[in-house]
Scaffold this active site. Sequence first.
Site, PDB file in Angstrom:
ATOM      1  CG  HIS A 373      -2.128  -0.752   1.042  1.00 29.79           C
ATOM      2  ND1 HIS A 373      -3.233  -0.569   0.510  1.00 29.79           N
ATOM      3  CD2 HIS A 373      -2.363  -2.083   1.531  1.00 29.79           C
ATOM      4  CE1 HIS A 373      -4.200  -1.443   0.672  1.00 29.79           C
ATOM      5  NE2 HIS A 373      -3.647  -2.493   1.133  1.00 29.79           N
ATOM      6  CE  LYS A 567      -6.910  13.349   0.384  1.00 30.83           C
ATOM      7  NZ  LYS A 567      -6.953  12.414  -0.561  1.00 30.83           N
ATOM      8  NE  ARG A 568      -2.985   7.919   7.143  1.00 27.95           N
ATOM      9  CZ  ARG A 568      -1.618   8.138   6.499  1.00 27.95           C
ATOM     10  NH1 ARG A 568      -0.626   8.520   7.200  1.00 27.95           N
ATOM     11  NH2 ARG A 568      -1.598   7.416   5.268  1.00 27.95           N
ATOM     12  CE  LYS A 573      -2.795  10.469   3.355  1.00 22.91           C
ATOM     13  NZ  LYS A 573      -3.287   9.542   2.392  1.00 22.91           N
ATOM     14  CB  THR A 678     -10.490   4.530  -1.680  1.00 20.52           C
ATOM     15  OG1 THR A 678     -10.141   4.783  -0.087  1.00 20.52           O
ATOM     16  CG2 THR A 678      -9.813   3.436  -1.862  1.00 20.52           C
ATOM     17  CE  LYS A 682     -14.327   5.665   0.232  1.00 22.97           C
ATOM     18  NZ  LYS A 682     -13.244   6.066   1.577  1.00 22.97           N
TER      19      LYS A 682
END
Length: 836
Positions: A373, A567-568, A573, A678, A682
């Site tokens: 991952h 998100k985290r 990110k 992911t 969505k």
Amino acid sequence: MATKEPNGSSVLDKTSKVPAEAHPLADKPSEIASNIHYHARFTPHFSPFKFQPEQAYYATAESVRDRLVQQWNETYYHFHKMDPKQTYYLSMEYLQGRALTNAIGNLDIQDAYADALNKLGHELEDITEQEKDAALGNGGLGRLASCFLDSMATLNLPAWGYGLRYRYGLFKQKITKEGQEETAEDWLEKFSPWEVVRHDVIYPVRFFGRVEIDPTGSRKWVEGEVIQALAYDVPIPGYKTKNTISLRLWEAKAVSQDVNLFQFNDGQYESASQLHSKAQQICAVLYPGDATEDGKLLRLKQQFFLCSASLQVIWSSCSWQWSEFPSKVAVQLNDTHPTLAIPELMRLLMDEEGLGWDEAWAVTSSTIAYTNHTVLPEALEKWSLAVMRKLLPRHVEIIEEIDKRFMAIIRSTRTDLEGKLPSLCIVDNSNPQKSVVRMANLCVVTAHTVNGVAQLHSDILKSELFADYVSIWPTKFQNKTNGITPRRWLRFCSPELSSIISKWLKTDTWVSNLDLLTELRQFADNEDLQAEWAAAKMANKKRLAQYILQETGLSIDPNSLFDIQVKRIHEYKRQLLNILGAIYRYKKLKEMSPDERAKTTPRTIMIGGKAFATYTNAKRIVKLVNDVSAVVYTDPEVNNYLKVVFVPNYNVSVAEMLIPGSELSQHISTAGMEASGTSNMKFALNGCLIIGTLDGANVEIREEIGEENFFLFGAEADEVPKLRKDRENGLFKPDPRFEEAKQFIRSGAFGTYDYNPLLDSLEGDTGYGRGDYFLVGHDFPAYMDAQAKVDEAYKDQKRWLKMSILSTAGSGKFSSDRTIAQYAKEIWNIEACPVP
């Protein structure tokens, strides 16, 4: 009128018109209401005088569980009878979200339950809100595992999920003036009505001890401390199918004989129940801090506890010859956390069953598959050999033997790779004082299949991270692009939009065949569809605005562009890029005249996510977002045109509110660093447009929905290493807008907090915590230009609605049903086993 208890609560007599009768398999609303009332009265968890929303939720959940238990039992009776090959999915995380909405949705009984609750004086929406999210995960890894379980059940596959029953999970995020604070999650403070404890499914798990060698040379792991693993099963229903499979969660416990009564009566209370305390620690918290040796031991204990208990239950149910084991059992490792399944299966086969090394290795390597991952070095687990030897002495022997035999094969068959052995080996002894076990290497050497989770990610694994292994085993590596369940992520969380889709497609079968969404393309220009689409999106935006007001006290305008990144919190990110862009936007709005401001696109920027408790820079980003939010919100010149909101305690249920209400979503990670993502799927499925880099699954989403419907910016993955090198060589020239945004923070515009350490990470050319490793500065000008295109596109609502429709229409590929069908056929070799 209902009579009242002295404390003012309504008494249960309010339900007196509904008999309290058991109807576990009821379909009619009147019988369902009776069954709910029955559980309120005869499966009591509260005093008998209340039937308020909380009490109604637990009784309703137990009523739904009645039906699930029936299907559950039928499913496993059927599997036992047919004896198919089964998959066991091992994951340290599952982010399930609320179970009630999902269960009645998959069982197709929402309307009946809504009517039944009305008869009892309640609204279904109020009751579902009572459920707490199960705190069994952290982020995308856990949510993916939960989507996969939903698809396994829907596709009627014989499969199980295995995880740990965390008492407190990760943490509950609270935002204060100091920024993020962590408190313990309370999801199990009362109880979970969905789990069933299996008192007959309990296995011993050993830690520490020593290896005993008998005169024949066979080895046995003995002594140490033994903790019991007790199974709790959670039912996972498929969508409109009888099949209901299990998520099995292990709880650690000690038994009565582990209490030393003599010590207890002597006043040595802690010593007397030491093993009970140690057992409680194992499943207390997800990812406990590992800065100390005790922390490392606890994390390793968690990982081994999951692997050992899960493999023991599989092993104990084995009724075939061991040579047949791989034709009956598939074990999937979800990332490197369950890697210890490899030496544990070898130990069981050799030490308990008496198999020789070669036979045990053939079984193990044909049974286990591994999903990677991440390409981030810090996330590719490396465990201290000394710590592992202390906790798991027998397993270290097995790991060292696997490593020795692997290196011998390389030396004898691939002399061209001898120089690469230091990077290929499993046990890294390059620094004998700090030898480590490389878990990803152990997985790759052992597993029959290794897969990445998006095409770009899998390509990077093959060309970079695992390139030398690919030259040894070219057929071992596959791609399995992630997916999401369309049930939870569109059908249930956005019923208005779902109804419109079903109306225009003249079927609702898209819910389990998402490729049918492509048929929406032919209607993308249709004004009637666009009007209905806009109304559904507005309903979701208003619902979200109400939620934000309730949770944060901030009032936001549903007529503004809703721009969301959830998100985290992690530097790769790049929430920092997002907030720097918002800061620059705010500064420019301040400098405009009122007439100029009136011509801009009003925007509400929402950011949510948890920063790991010890990740200082991530917590600084959370603090910055909240400080910017407070300043912008109270600025009367600007707050009609821009608001910034930090959404606290992000979890699955919050996502189910945010995603349907979003119009623009930010997926802006440094290219090559996000394996898949992911949440991007969505958002796209819900008709939300994406601004993003060519990273992870963004690449495939853009291909599917059309390049013209995606706001692309930023460096590409193959450019990143050179750009970092250029930065090291002093060749980076920052954009004036980037410098302006940073300087605005340093000016004290957002308070007195010291943001210099955060901004310093963006400065300099190289060095730890400097040199802008994640290329925020490089991508900033392209990001701002892409945001200007967003502003312009939003002004043309007809164009925007068409893009939104085409986004949903192109999302068919990203169903977890497709992903799991590929795993089943191409990795696990299992087939559907539907209950007749």
